[in-house]
Scaffold this motif. Structure first.
Motif, mmCIF file in Angstrom:
data_model
loop_
_atom_site.group_PDB
_atom_site.id
_atom_site.type_symbol
_atom_site.label_atom_id
_atom_site.label_comp_id
_atom_site.label_asym_id
_atom_site.label_seq_id
_atom_site.Cartn_x
_atom_site.Cartn_y
_atom_site.Cartn_z
ATOM 1 N N SER A 59 -1.244 -12.826 2.019
ATOM 2 C CA SER A 59 -1.868 -11.509 1.976
ATOM 3 C C SER A 59 -0.967 -10.440 2.579
ATOM 4 C CB SER A 59 -3.226 -11.523 2.675
ATOM 5 O OG SER A 59 -3.083 -11.886 4.015
ATOM 6 N N SER A 60 -0.233 -10.763 3.631
ATOM 7 C CA SER A 60 0.672 -9.761 4.198
ATOM 8 C C SER A 60 1.841 -9.481 3.261
ATOM 9 C CB SER A 60 1.171 -10.192 5.573
ATOM 10 O OG SER A 60 1.927 -11.364 5.484
ATOM 11 N N TYR A 68 0.397 1.278 -0.672
ATOM 12 C CA TYR A 68 -0.563 1.752 0.308
ATOM 13 C C TYR A 68 -0.249 1.309 1.740
ATOM 14 C CZ TYR A 68 -3.107 2.662 -3.955
ATOM 15 O OH TYR A 68 -3.457 3.112 -5.197
ATOM 16 N N PHE A 69 0.662 0.356 1.887
ATOM 17 C CA PHE A 69 1.017 -0.146 3.213
ATOM 18 C C PHE A 69 2.529 -0.109 3.385
ATOM 19 C CE2 PHE A 69 -3.072 -2.044 2.370
ATOM 20 C CZ PHE A 69 -3.723 -1.956 3.579
ATOM 21 N N ARG A 70 2.965 -0.002 4.621
ATOM 22 C CA ARG A 70 4.393 -0.052 4.930
ATOM 23 C C ARG A 70 4.586 -0.773 6.253
ATOM 24 N NH1 ARG A 70 6.060 5.215 7.988
ATOM 25 N NH2 ARG A 70 3.999 5.838 8.684
ATOM 26 N N ARG A 71 5.750 -1.344 6.444
ATOM 27 C CA ARG A 71 6.060 -2.054 7.694
ATOM 28 C C ARG A 71 6.636 -1.063 8.690
ATOM 29 N NH1 ARG A 71 5.484 -7.501 7.319
ATOM 30 N NH2 ARG A 71 5.654 -8.371 5.241
ATOM 31 N N GLU A 72 6.240 -1.237 9.946
ATOM 32 C CA GLU A 72 6.779 -0.366 10.997
ATOM 33 C C GLU A 72 7.460 -1.210 12.044
ATOM 34 O OE1 GLU A 72 3.864 2.246 12.586
ATOM 35 O OE2 GLU A 72 3.637 3.296 10.714
#
Length: 72
Positions: A59-60, A68-72
């Motif tokens: 899922s990750s 819609y998502f990004r890694r920080e």
């Protein structure tokens, strides 16, 4: 048909619980204490917890591939 629906429902519930336990393990380092990890019950619990790890990993990876998502 009702039995199949209940089976699917319980399977999804078990996968969600396993995923929650895997998330707890990853964030806090806490793991369930298994008395005999080499026994039949210990191996079943280990495999059950591995399902949660698999769900989190997939899922990750999927969420990281969306816009819609990004890694920080």
């Amino acid at each position: 048909m009702a039995v199949l629906g209940k089976l699917v429902h319980y399977s999804i519930d078990l996968a969600l619980i396993s995923t929650a336990l895997a998330g707890i393990r990853r964030t806090t380092g806490l793991t369930p204490k298994i008395d005999n990890p080499d026994g039949t019950v210990g191996m079943a619990v280990k495999r059950y917890l591995e399902v949660g790890e698999l769900v989190i990993d997939h899922s990750s990876a999927w969420l990281a591939s969306t816009k819609y998502f990004r890694r920080e």
